[in-house]
Design a protein around this motif. Sequence first.
Motif, PDB file in Angstrom:
ATOM      1  N   CYS A 153      12.322  -8.790 -21.764  1.00 62.69           N
ATOM      2  CA  CYS A 153      13.479  -8.816 -20.865  1.00 62.69           C
ATOM      3  C   CYS A 153      13.179  -8.057 -19.576  1.00 62.69           C
ATOM      4  O   CYS A 153      13.666  -8.425 -18.498  1.00 62.69           O
ATOM      5  N   LEU A 154      12.375  -7.016 -19.680  1.00 59.88           N
ATOM      6  CA  LEU A 154      11.988  -6.232 -18.510  1.00 59.88           C
ATOM      7  C   LEU A 154      10.912  -6.941 -17.688  1.00 59.88           C
ATOM      8  O   LEU A 154      11.012  -7.046 -16.471  1.00 59.88           O
ATOM      9  N   ARG A 155       9.878  -7.420 -18.368  1.00 63.26           N
ATOM     10  CA  ARG A 155       8.668  -7.884 -17.683  1.00 63.26           C
ATOM     11  C   ARG A 155       8.617  -9.370 -17.330  1.00 63.26           C
ATOM     12  O   ARG A 155       7.919  -9.746 -16.401  1.00 63.26           O
ATOM     13  N   GLU A 156       9.310 -10.208 -18.098  1.00 63.06           N
ATOM     14  CA  GLU A 156       9.188 -11.653 -17.880  1.00 63.06           C
ATOM     15  C   GLU A 156      10.440 -12.200 -17.204  1.00 63.06           C
ATOM     16  O   GLU A 156      11.520 -12.210 -17.794  1.00 63.06           O
ATOM     17  N   GLY A 213      18.977  -2.154 -25.517  1.00 61.62           N
ATOM     18  CA  GLY A 213      19.013  -2.804 -24.212  1.00 61.62           C
ATOM     19  C   GLY A 213      17.629  -3.104 -23.669  1.00 61.62           C
ATOM     20  O   GLY A 213      16.618  -2.977 -24.365  1.00 61.62           O
ATOM     21  N   ILE A 214      17.608  -3.511 -22.427  1.00 64.99           N
ATOM     22  CA  ILE A 214      16.339  -3.836 -21.770  1.00 64.99           C
ATOM     23  C   ILE A 214      15.491  -2.565 -21.689  1.00 64.99           C
ATOM     24  O   ILE A 214      15.982  -1.496 -21.365  1.00 64.99           O
ATOM     25  N   MET A 215      14.234  -2.710 -21.988  1.00 62.09           N
ATOM     26  CA  MET A 215      13.308  -1.579 -22.057  1.00 62.09           C
ATOM     27  C   MET A 215      13.140  -0.910 -20.689  1.00 62.09           C
ATOM     28  O   MET A 215      13.162  -1.575 -19.654  1.00 62.09           O
ATOM     29  N   SER A 216      12.935   0.387 -20.717  1.00 65.28           N
ATOM     30  CA  SER A 216      12.673   1.136 -19.484  1.00 65.28           C
ATOM     31  C   SER A 216      11.204   0.987 -19.094  1.00 65.28           C
ATOM     32  O   SER A 216      10.354   0.644 -19.930  1.00 65.28           O
ATOM     33  N   GLU A 217      10.910   1.279 -17.847  1.00 68.35           N
ATOM     34  CA  GLU A 217       9.517   1.254 -17.367  1.00 68.35           C
ATOM     35  C   GLU A 217       8.659   2.230 -18.165  1.00 68.35           C
ATOM     36  O   GLU A 217       7.520   1.925 -18.506  1.00 68.35           O
ATOM     37  N   ALA A 218       9.199   3.401 -18.454  1.00 68.21           N
ATOM     38  CA  ALA A 218       8.435   4.412 -19.194  1.00 68.21           C
ATOM     39  C   ALA A 218       8.071   3.913 -20.590  1.00 68.21           C
ATOM     40  O   ALA A 218       6.925   4.074 -21.036  1.00 68.21           O
ATOM     41  N   GLU A 219       9.043   3.308 -21.272  1.00 65.70           N
ATOM     42  CA  GLU A 219       8.772   2.768 -22.606  1.00 65.70           C
ATOM     43  C   GLU A 219       7.727   1.658 -22.543  1.00 65.70           C
ATOM     44  O   GLU A 219       6.806   1.605 -23.362  1.00 65.70           O
TER      45      GLU A 219
END
Length: 89
Positions: free
Chosen positions: A9-12, A32-38
């Motif tokens: 959900c974050l990257r694509e 929820g949508i993953m954080s950049e750090a995760e």
Amino acid sequence: HVSAKRYLCLREEGYYERLSEASKITLKHQGGIMSEAEASQLEKDPRWQAVLRCRTYDEAAKEEGKKIPEISSFMGALRSMIEAEEENK
């Protein structure tokens, strides 16, 4: 599986929009949508690409009428993965 959904959900682009309504609801309960750090942390794991492939395989399996190979055709690859994992312990 959940981490892969959150990550995609974050990257694509467009991934979230393609989720079913039920999957969007469960995503909220799954963090929820993953954080950049995760995401950055997961990307360091050499097995992460395999996890993502499993998610896409699972999604492809939901297509009605799709022809799939017999499970026996995967046995050699599965044995190799298990043996490699055991060697890395």
